[in-house]
Design a protein around this motif. Sequence first.
Motif, PDB file in Angstrom:
ATOM      1  N   LEU A  47      59.202  43.587  -4.125  1.00 48.06           N
ATOM      2  CA  LEU A  47      58.515  42.473  -4.787  1.00 48.06           C
ATOM      3  C   LEU A  47      57.139  42.221  -4.184  1.00 48.06           C
ATOM      4  N   PHE A  48      56.970  42.485  -2.902  1.00 43.58           N
ATOM      5  CA  PHE A  48      55.725  42.185  -2.196  1.00 43.58           C
ATOM      6  C   PHE A  48      54.883  43.421  -1.881  1.00 43.58           C
ATOM      7  N   HIS A  49      55.282  44.588  -2.350  1.00 43.91           N
ATOM      8  CA  HIS A  49      54.604  45.818  -1.926  1.00 43.91           C
ATOM      9  C   HIS A  49      53.124  45.889  -2.315  1.00 43.91           C
ATOM     10  N   SER A  50      52.721  45.162  -3.341  1.00 43.98           N
ATOM     11  CA  SER A  50      51.317  45.245  -3.768  1.00 43.98           C
ATOM     12  C   SER A  50      50.408  44.227  -3.055  1.00 43.98           C
ATOM     13  N   LEU A  51      50.982  43.388  -2.209  1.00 45.34           N
ATOM     14  CA  LEU A  51      50.166  42.406  -1.491  1.00 45.34           C
ATOM     15  C   LEU A  51      49.431  43.056  -0.322  1.00 45.34           C
ATOM     16  N   THR A  52      48.259  42.534  -0.036  1.00 43.57           N
ATOM     17  CA  THR A  52      47.496  43.018   1.112  1.00 43.57           C
ATOM     18  C   THR A  52      48.107  42.477   2.398  1.00 43.57           C
ATOM     19  N   ASP A  53      47.734  43.053   3.520  1.00 44.73           N
ATOM     20  CA  ASP A  53      48.215  42.555   4.810  1.00 44.73           C
ATOM     21  C   ASP A  53      47.846  41.089   4.991  1.00 44.73           C
ATOM     22  N   SER A  54      46.649  40.723   4.567  1.00 48.19           N
ATOM     23  CA  SER A  54      46.194  39.343   4.685  1.00 48.19           C
ATOM     24  C   SER A  54      47.069  38.396   3.849  1.00 48.19           C
ATOM     25  N   GLU A  55      47.397  38.811   2.635  1.00 50.31           N
ATOM     26  CA  GLU A  55      48.250  37.983   1.767  1.00 50.31           C
ATOM     27  C   GLU A  55      49.664  37.865   2.337  1.00 50.31           C
ATOM     28  N   LEU A  56      50.180  38.955   2.864  1.00 51.27           N
ATOM     29  CA  LEU A  56      51.497  38.926   3.493  1.00 51.27           C
ATOM     30  C   LEU A  56      51.499  37.999   4.703  1.00 51.27           C
ATOM     31  N   TYR A  57      50.427  38.070   5.479  1.00 51.44           N
ATOM     32  CA  TYR A  57      50.295  37.203   6.647  1.00 51.44           C
ATOM     33  C   TYR A  57      50.258  35.727   6.223  1.00 51.44           C
ATOM     34  N   ASP A  58      49.572  35.440   5.114  1.00 54.49           N
ATOM     35  CA  ASP A  58      49.461  34.063   4.621  1.00 54.49           C
ATOM     36  C   ASP A  58      50.801  33.484   4.179  1.00 54.49           C
ATOM     37  N   ILE A  59      51.640  34.296   3.546  1.00 51.35           N
ATOM     38  CA  ILE A  59      52.920  33.753   3.065  1.00 51.35           C
ATOM     39  C   ILE A  59      54.047  33.873   4.087  1.00 51.35           C
ATOM     40  N   SER A  60      53.894  34.719   5.086  1.00 50.36           N
ATOM     41  CA  SER A  60      54.984  34.945   6.041  1.00 50.36           C
ATOM     42  C   SER A  60      55.467  33.686   6.779  1.00 50.36           C
ATOM     43  N   PRO A  61      54.608  32.708   7.094  1.00 55.43           N
ATOM     44  CA  PRO A  61      55.128  31.504   7.751  1.00 55.43           C
ATOM     45  C   PRO A  61      56.051  30.680   6.841  1.00 55.43           C
ATOM     46  N   LYS A  62      56.011  30.939   5.552  1.00 62.61           N
ATOM     47  CA  LYS A  62      56.825  30.191   4.602  1.00 62.61           C
ATOM     48  C   LYS A  62      58.190  30.831   4.385  1.00 62.61           C
ATOM     49  N   VAL A  63      58.423  31.957   5.037  1.00 58.98           N
ATOM     50  CA  VAL A  63      59.685  32.673   4.901  1.00 58.98           C
ATOM     51  C   VAL A  63      60.663  32.164   5.952  1.00 58.98           C
ATOM     52  N   MET A  64      61.860  31.805   5.488  1.00 61.04           N
ATOM     53  CA  MET A  64      62.948  31.401   6.388  1.00 61.04           C
ATOM     54  C   MET A  64      64.054  32.429   6.282  1.00 61.04           C
ATOM     55  N   LEU A  65      64.662  32.776   7.389  1.00 64.44           N
ATOM     56  CA  LEU A  65      65.818  33.667   7.374  1.00 64.44           C
ATOM     57  C   LEU A  65      67.089  32.838   7.438  1.00 64.44           C
ATOM     58  N   LYS A  66      68.040  33.203   6.616  1.00 68.64           N
ATOM     59  CA  LYS A  66      69.333  32.528   6.652  1.00 68.64           C
ATOM     60  C   LYS A  66      70.404  33.573   6.424  1.00 68.64           C
ATOM     61  N   GLU A  67      71.402  33.544   7.276  1.00 68.97           N
ATOM     62  CA  GLU A  67      72.478  34.508   7.154  1.00 68.97           C
ATOM     63  C   GLU A  67      73.677  33.862   6.477  1.00 68.97           C
ATOM     64  N   PHE A  68      74.341  34.660   5.653  1.00 69.05           N
ATOM     65  CA  PHE A  68      75.532  34.193   4.954  1.00 69.05           C
ATOM     66  C   PHE A  68      76.714  35.077   5.332  1.00 69.05           C
ATOM     67  N   ARG A  69      77.848  34.438   5.627  1.00 73.22           N
ATOM     68  CA  ARG A  69      79.075  35.169   5.920  1.00 73.22           C
ATOM     69  C   ARG A  69      79.670  35.734   4.633  1.00 73.22           C
ATOM     70  N   LYS A  70      80.516  36.703   4.768  1.00 74.49           N
ATOM     71  CA  LYS A  70      81.230  37.280   3.631  1.00 74.49           C
ATOM     72  C   LYS A  70      81.964  36.167   2.887  1.00 74.49           C
ATOM     73  N   ASN A  71      81.877  36.169   1.568  1.00 75.21           N
ATOM     74  CA  ASN A  71      82.513  35.213   0.650  1.00 75.21           C
ATOM     75  C   ASN A  71      81.842  33.837   0.621  1.00 75.21           C
TER      76      ASN A  71
END
Length: 133
Positions: free
Chosen positions: A43-67
């Motif tokens: 989904l993000f492959h066409s973004l520049t490094d600068s654009e990726l850097y700009d949106i990266s602080p807005k990314v949160m990681l969340k893990e989900f258990r099975k089921n």
Amino acid sequence: MMRKKKTTKIKPGDGREHQMKTAVSPDKKLPEDRAELLKRIHLFHSLTDSELYDISPKVMLKEFRKNHVILREQDTNSFMYIIVRGKVKIYQITDQGKEMILSMHGTGDFFGEMSLIDGKTDPATVAAMEPSL
């Protein structure tokens, strides 16, 4: 040890800020550099490094258990989810109470984006089929 799921905030046309969540396996290390993580998602492959850097602080990681149910049918969703690692199923419950699987998504796939665009509820439930980030 469970790791947290990554979520990216985006602003749809209504100006409200929403988040995009992604799903990672507890036995795998999480990438330290969020921009590098985003580069690996189609989904993000066409973004520049600068654009990726700009949106990266807005990314949160969340893990989900099975089921674990990530999103319930008819819930209004304010997140877009990107699966970093793992697998989820999209399903509905029939009138007879049986689970009808509509689709399966894995690493690099995403879901929940339509409710960010149109503000409507999701037509299905999403659950992790294995530990997912």
